[in-house]
Design a protein around this motif. Structure first.
Motif, PDB file in Angstrom:
ATOM      1  N   SER A   1      -5.903   6.989   4.925  1.00 44.26           N
ATOM      2  CA  SER A   1      -6.003   6.188   3.707  1.00 44.26           C
ATOM      3  C   SER A   1      -6.391   7.037   2.507  1.00 44.26           C
ATOM      4  O   SER A   1      -6.880   8.160   2.632  1.00 44.26           O
TER       5      SER A   1
ATOM      6  N   HIS B   1     -13.224   4.724   1.904  1.00 40.20           N
ATOM      7  CA  HIS B   1     -11.894   4.227   2.266  1.00 40.20           C
ATOM      8  C   HIS B   1     -11.481   3.197   1.219  1.00 40.20           C
ATOM      9  O   HIS B   1     -12.153   2.175   1.038  1.00 40.20           O
TER      10      HIS B   1
ATOM     11  N   SER C   1       1.744   6.027   8.263  1.00 40.50           N
ATOM     12  CA  SER C   1       1.490   6.818   7.063  1.00 40.50           C
ATOM     13  C   SER C   1       2.604   7.825   6.816  1.00 40.50           C
ATOM     14  O   SER C   1       3.084   7.998   5.692  1.00 40.50           O
TER      15      SER C   1
ATOM     16  N   TYR D   1       0.822  -1.199   0.000  1.00 46.79           N
ATOM     17  CA  TYR D   1       0.000   0.000   0.000  1.00 46.79           C
ATOM     18  C   TYR D   1       0.866   1.263   0.000  1.00 46.79           C
ATOM     19  O   TYR D   1       0.546   2.246   0.642  1.00 46.79           O
TER      20      TYR D   1
END
Length: 379
Positions: A149, A159, A244, A13
């Protein structure tokens, strides 16, 4: 303190390694966008997008209004149902949730509360575009905007979960990638009735596992259930925000830590369930660190490893799974080795402040933004 368990496999991701940046907007690379069947659902990350901590509101579950005979959701001669397991989950065919009237949506919320998980087949909701899913989801409660996200360019409330086709070496540092959690349980008012669909995925693999925390509570001895009463657990979004940042992503809302009862009661069914998860729960606040870790690890193992209280949803084309985050924990299964993309999105209505005793339902409270040495607020 129980181990921090918020991790992701490398190169799954990634926020920036293969993305473009246009005026503060991170997007998936053009060559990957061109390969997508549903490019309108691909994730974007807006560096300028900032939100204040979520504020308390009174939540009244629409399932409380529903006709328990389900005449609008499960009309006789049209809908067919099949239990996924005897206690957790039901599969429904023959109806389109996108066409439900308000009474049908009320019944949907009730059925999800009763079954924990409902898997609808042959649905058309994704083909109607991101904005339709946003409006559909709002019926069940204010939609959660995820703090880190990606989201479709036109729908910040969705999301997106996106595994790129060039993801490699998933098991380079892990023997398995099962990560049980209840979505964003660190929020003051975490999600309730939750919708998820995979719009692009591998031919097989990429299923989702579900564990029934209500059945897990029922399996405990009465003496053990009694011991858990009155305990509370700290749920934290700090590790997710830090993850993140380390990946070059964004933090749209600064992280919070909130304390919830270890055992919560569902406002529609009255069922009690164990409300901890190995993704976001950090400590039982009434106990010392060693005691807390010992008890949390027992509860994690009880929920995560008891396969006889779990169900598995496979993502046939057009599948929409709806689950109750108040009752079940879940984990994605990253088990395919091909270059197939997995593009999915979640509609996430928020629900009530978790309570043990329903007499305390909708008691006003305040979300707790995190301030600490291990997190630096975003600019």
């Amino acid at each position: 303190m129980a181990p921090v368990r918020y991790t992701r496999a490398p190169n799954v991701y990634s926020r920036v390694q293969y993305e473009n940046e246009e005026d503060g907007l991170l997007t998936v690379a053009k060559e990957l966008t061109a390969q997508s069947t549903y490019p309108e659902y691909l994730p974007t990350w807006n560096k300028k997008e900032k939100y204040e901590p979520l504020k308390f509101y009174e939540h009244h579950d629409v399932g409380l209004k529903a006709d328990p005979s389900f005449p609008n959701l499960l009309p006789k001669g049209t809908a067919t149902t099949k239990n996924i397991t005897p206690k957790l989950g039901v599969e429904v065919k023959g109806i389109q949730i996108s066409e439900l009237n308000d009474s049908g949506k009320d019944e949907l919320a009730l059925l999800v509360a009763q079954k924990g998980l409902v898997v609808f087949r042959d649905q058309d909701i994704a083909s109607k575009g991101p904005e339709f899913s946003v409006e559909f989801g709002r019926y069940f409660g204010p939609l959660h905007i995820h703090p880190t996200s990606g989201a479709p360019r036109t729908a910040a409330e969705l999301h997106v979960v996106y595994r790129r086709p060039d993801a490699k070496n998933l098991f380079e540092n892990r023997t398995n990638l099962i990560q049980w959690h209840s979505d964003v349980s660190y929020e003051l008012q975490p999600p309730g009735t939750t919708f998820f669909t995979v719009v692009e995925g591998p031919e097989s693999g990429g299923d989702t596992l579900f564990a029934d925390a209500a059945e897990a509570y029922n399996r405990l001895s009465p003496a053990f259930q009694k011991r858990l009463e009155g305990l509370h657990a700290l749920h934290s979004g700090v590790e997710q925000a830090n993850f993140s940042k380390r990946g070059g992503g964004v933090v749209k809302r600064e992280p919070v830590q909130n304390i919830h009862p270890l055992i919560r009661t569902h406002p529609v069914t009255g069922q009690k369930s164990i409300y901890v998860n190995s993704g976001f729960t950090r400590k039982i606040v009434e106990l010392k660190e060693e005691e807390s870790e010992y008890l949390l690890n027992f509860l994690y193992d009880h929920i995560n490893n008891s396969h006889d209280l779990q169900a598995r949803a496979n993502w046939l084309p057009g599948t929409v799974a709806v689950w109750d985050n108040r009752r079940v924990n879940h984990s994605a299964v990253l088990d395919w080795d091909t270059s197939a993309t997995r593009l999915a999105y979640r509609i996430t209505p928020t629900a009530e402040r978790p309570v043990y005793d329903l007499k305390d339902l909708n008691t006003p409270d305040v979300s707790k933004p995190y301030v600490g040495a291990d997190y630096t607020p975003s600019d």
